[in-house]
Enzyme design. Structure first.
Site, PDB file in Angstrom:
ATOM      1  N   CYS A  50       0.837  -1.198   0.000  1.00  0.00           N
ATOM      2  CA  CYS A  50       0.000   0.000   0.000  1.00  0.00           C
ATOM      3  C   CYS A  50       0.870   1.246   0.000  1.00  0.00           C
ATOM      4  O   CYS A  50       2.099   1.184   0.059  1.00  0.00           O
ATOM      5  CB  CYS A  50      -0.949   0.003   1.201  1.00  0.00           C
ATOM      6  SG  CYS A  50      -0.086   0.094   2.789  1.00  0.00           S
TER       7      CYS A  50
ATOM      8  N   ASP B 116      -1.909   4.178 -33.294  1.00  0.00           N
ATOM      9  CA  ASP B 116      -0.866   3.638 -34.154  1.00  0.00           C
ATOM     10  C   ASP B 116      -1.514   3.401 -35.523  1.00  0.00           C
ATOM     11  O   ASP B 116      -2.744   3.330 -35.622  1.00  0.00           O
ATOM     12  CB  ASP B 116      -0.334   2.330 -33.560  1.00  0.00           C
ATOM     13  CG  ASP B 116       0.657   1.643 -34.473  1.00  0.00           C
ATOM     14  OD1 ASP B 116       1.576   2.321 -34.969  1.00  0.00           O
ATOM     15  OD2 ASP B 116       0.503   0.427 -34.709  1.00  0.00           O
TER      16      ASP B 116
ATOM     17  N   CYS C 288       3.322   1.689   2.784  1.00  0.00           N
ATOM     18  CA  CYS C 288       4.553   0.911   2.611  1.00  0.00           C
ATOM     19  C   CYS C 288       5.578   1.701   1.809  1.00  0.00           C
ATOM     20  O   CYS C 288       6.777   1.654   2.093  1.00  0.00           O
ATOM     21  CB  CYS C 288       4.256  -0.415   1.915  1.00  0.00           C
ATOM     22  SG  CYS C 288       3.078  -1.483   2.783  1.00  0.00           S
TER      23      CYS C 288
ATOM     24  N   ASP D  24       4.631  -0.713 -29.724  1.00  0.00           N
ATOM     25  CA  ASP D  24       3.661   0.149 -29.047  1.00  0.00           C
ATOM     26  C   ASP D  24       3.582  -0.122 -27.551  1.00  0.00           C
ATOM     27  O   ASP D  24       2.949   0.642 -26.821  1.00  0.00           O
ATOM     28  CB  ASP D  24       2.259  -0.046 -29.649  1.00  0.00           C
ATOM     29  CG  ASP D  24       2.185   0.388 -31.102  1.00  0.00           C
ATOM     30  OD1 ASP D  24       2.746   1.450 -31.419  1.00  0.00           O
ATOM     31  OD2 ASP D  24       1.586  -0.342 -31.911  1.00  0.00           O
TER      32      ASP D  24
ATOM     33  N   ASP E 178      -1.102  -1.810 -31.474  1.00  0.00           N
ATOM     34  CA  ASP E 178      -1.104  -3.276 -31.498  1.00  0.00           C
ATOM     35  C   ASP E 178       0.273  -3.899 -31.498  1.00  0.00           C
ATOM     36  O   ASP E 178       0.440  -5.037 -31.102  1.00  0.00           O
ATOM     37  CB  ASP E 178      -1.839  -3.775 -32.752  1.00  0.00           C
ATOM     38  CG  ASP E 178      -0.936  -3.751 -33.978  1.00  0.00           C
ATOM     39  OD1 ASP E 178      -0.355  -2.679 -34.252  1.00  0.00           O
ATOM     40  OD2 ASP E 178      -0.809  -4.785 -34.644  1.00  0.00           O
TER      41      ASP E 178
END
Length: 738
Positions: A30, A430, A33, A613, A609
């Site tokens: 968390c 893209d 921490c 990327d 894709d």
């Protein structure tokens, strides 16, 4: 514990006497921490900076000096075990298995105790009520010990080191509810609240398990990209011997032998050979790139057609592929800011509620002197203000939105992505494989004679090159059988037929330099004379034009960022009506452009894709990839759309905006409930039983509100095109003001 010499060897030399050490801290969970770890390490002599990546559970420490700081001991001092990154690796995830088992046990216990409680609430006689209380206690105790240890161990570790975290008040509340219920059961009391304590564990474990799964998905994307690096390579020694070396032992200047089908192990330059490379990892180009002596190559790209001899120009840890991994890790660390804000909000909520419960206990003790009454009222305050409704406010909407998007062919991989998607004002695409399908097609086939087209198709069938496949698809009939086709990597195909030499490929090669300046694309030639020229363009993804029009109607800015050539990118941008576009971009360039947009205050959705990327998908505010994308792209994205059509982008945006509205409503309901319930409980007007019912009712209301996201699809007309739309999606800003 790692030895100082081992830590020094594993550290990266930053120059000037400075080093960077990466340590894995599996116990970090968390925002609290993060602060403890960074503060504990920052106090060590010689340490200049410490930065904790909560998602990767890894801390990067920058230090200076001849003595290695005792980082492992410092982390143990604040309650965290650590080890060098990579020192302990396991394909399995023991933490996820532990959470799932604890969740199943708590769910089983909560359901069975709740069924027994219904009989008690319904007015069972004293003997039956007492028996059910004892049965409930017998079920609750092992559930409390097994499932509650997730919180108890974390709370004890914090308390043992003089710290606190959110698990401390959770543990106190659960143990108090169980303890008082057991006390009342032993004394033959009328009420017991075992169901409240175990149900609380169940709901809290749901949230913790989902959070762990989301963080693990981000780590998977980085690990998957790193696995593209070969483990070793064949090196040509000065005396002519060939030796296979681990990739991290390859030094600049070494000669590396690369066979067709191998990935480049380190950055280098071609010394000998001619081949074509699949550079999707680096540029996302729609066509393979021809390389010859003197051509630079990047680590991770795939050698397709011919053998090469490379001269290494960088070590593996300094290579292009390592840079991509570092980009993804840095971007993921930055995106953890959203999780930190949520963690801090939750961490502030719990102490306030438990302080109110303790104050209530003291107040009732002073007012009545009855400790049993005081602690009963305090537990009622704890239960009635349990943040279950607040905890369900976001997940339930996310579940409903994810279900709805799944019916529309979109997979939601990161629930937090819905919240980020609702805020976006810019969409970056893209090109290859995203706006287009990455498959070129011949657009002038009708202008080419049937004879020449059949001949070209027969030649093209001898290759797997994307351009060759496109030409082969245009041929009609069997073509010219029996052709002995020879492929010249980077140039094209040739065959002899009827005493003539036919070539299909680059104009400069096929025409032997004659008239090559007039033909710059792919040509068919006979004995060096032009027969036909092929004009190719990439195929637009289905519904690409409609999706772009819809996104414009939603008021978002559109850009194309691609590694492809300027002409190819400009052509697609013109066909789709997108004015802003960039070409020839490497992964780092895309990340830099996204960072510049973020600096302008833009919230960016990245749709891509390719392997290249992946860093941009992680660096963007939110990301999306098609289902046929590379594994790395799918892992890095927050959303994956399974259908071919690009309509998934505006559909997801509308759903996310609607989900955002419902989340705000749920927060208002949960907070309003607590504002009413808290003073009523403090006044002693409710028992823990009524408090548990009220808490459950608030959760049901939140769930019911989230279910309003369900609806059947409808069709809307946008710019004269049919766009699928859900009935209860909100109107865009443009529509709202029309």
């Amino acid at each position: 514990m790692s030895h100082p010499d081992e830590i020094r060897l594993a550290s990266r030399d930053l120059g000037g006497g400075r080093f960077q050490t990466d340590l894995s801290v599996p116990g970090a969970r968390c925002a609290a921490c993060i602060g403890k770890i960074e503060k504990g390490l920052g106090q060590l002599p010689g340490v200049e900076a410490a930065r904790m990546n909560l998602t990767a559970r890894r801390v990067s420490v920058t230090w200076r000096g001849d003595e290695v700081p005792d980082m492992v001991a410092a982390l143990e001092g604040v309650g965290f075990q650590s080890h060098l990154t990579g020192a302990q690796q396991d394909d399995k995830d023991p933490e996820l298995s532990r959470l799932v088992r604890a969740l199943c046990v708590a769910g089983f216990g909560a359901m069975n105790i709740m069924m027994l409680s219904v009989s008690v609430w319904s007015g069972a006689d004293p003997q039956t009520r007492q028996a059910f209380h004892w049965i409930s206690a017998a079920i609750a105790l092992p559930c409390l010990i097994y499932s509650g240890r997730i919180f108890f161990q974390s709370a004890w570790s914090a308390l043992r080191h003089g710290q606190t975290n959110m698990d401390v008040p959770i543990s106190i509340g659960v143990i108090l509810a169980f303890g008082l219920s057991l006390f009342d059961t032993i004394g033959g009391g009328e009420h017991a609240y075992f169901d409240a304590s175990i149900s609380l564990l169940f709901f809290l474990l749901i949230g913790r398990t989902l959070d762990h799964m989301m963080r693990d998905r981000a780590r998977t994307a980085v690990a998957g990209l790193a696995r593209l690096a070969p483990r070793g390579a064949t090196v040509l020694q000065e005396d002519g011997r060939r030796e296979h070396l681990p990739v991290d032992q390859i030094e600049p200047g070494m000669k590396v032998l690369l066979a067709a089908g191998d990935r480049v192990p380190v950055d280098g330059v071609v010394l000998e050979g001619l081949s074509e490379l699949d550079c999707a990892l680096a540029t996302g180009e729609s066509e393979p790139r021809r390389v010859e002596a003197g051509s630079p190559v990047q680590a991770g790209v795939l050698n397709l057609t011919g053998p090469l001899i490379l001269a290494a120009t960088a070590r593996a840890r300094d290579s292009f592929l390592s840079e991509m991994v570092a980009l993804m890790q840095a971007a993921e660390g930055g995106r953890a800011t959203y999780r930190r804000i949520a963690d801090r909000a939750s961490a502030l909520y719990a102490p306030v509620v438990h302080t109110a419960a303790f104050a209530t206990f003291l107040g009732w003790m002073l007012a009545s002197g009855d400790w049993h009454r005081a602690i009963t009222v305090a537990i009622a305050v704890l239960i009635i203000t349990c943040p279950c409704a607040l905890g369900l406010a976001v997940p339930m909407v996310q579940v409903m939105a994810a279900s709805r998007l799944f019916r529309a062919g979109v997979m939601v991989k990161d629930g937090g992505g819905l919240e980020r998607l609702a805020a976006i004002d810019t969409v970056v695409f893209d090109k290859t494989g995203t706006l287009t399908l990455g498959r070129p097609r011949v657009v002038n086939a009708t202008e080419i004679s049937a004879e020449h087209l059949a001949l070209a198709s027969s030649l093209a069938r001898g290759s797997n090159h994307p351009v060759a496949r496109a030409i082969a698809d245009e041929g009609q009939g069997p073509g010219h059988a029996g052709l002995q086709v020879v492929e010249h990597p980077g140039l094209g195909l040739e065959a002899r037929h009827g005493g003539h030499l036919y070539r299909l490929g680059r104009a400069t090669w096929a025409l032997d330099g004659r008239g090559a300046s007039a033909s710059v694309g792919t040509v068919l030639a006979r004995d060096g004379h032009l027969l036909a020229e092929f004009t190719l363009e990439d195929t637009l993804r289905p519904q690409a034009r409609e999706a772009v029009a819809e996104l414009k109607a939603l008021g978002v800015r559109l850009l194309i960022l691609s590694g492809d050539t300027p002409d190819a990118v400009a052509g697609v941008a013109e066909r789709l009506g997108i004015a802003d576009h960039g070409a020839g971009l490497y992964p780092a360039d895309k990340v830099a452009r996204l960072s510049a947009l973020a600096a302008e205050g833009r919230k960016v959705l990245m749709v891509g894709d390719g392997l290249n990327d992946a860093p941009a998908l992680v660096a963007a505010h939110v990301s999306m990839a098609p289902g046929e994308a590379a594994d790395i792209g799918r892992n890095a994205a927050d959303f994956v759309f399974l259908h071919k059509g690009l309509e998934a982008v505006p559909t997801s945006l509308r759903t996310a905006r609607r989900a955002g509205q419902l989340v705000k409503q749920n927060f208002a309901l949960a907070i309003g409930y607590n504002l009413i319930a808290l003073p009523v409980a403090v006044a002693g007007l409710v028992t823990p039983l009524i408090a548990a019912l009220a808490m459950s009712l608030s959760s049901i209301i939140v769930v019911a509100n989230a279910m309003r996201l369900r609806g059947a699809p409808t069709v809307r007309q946008t710019a004269g095109k049919s766009i699928q739309r859900r009935a209860d999606m909100p109107a865009s800003p443009v529509e709202a003001t029309a």
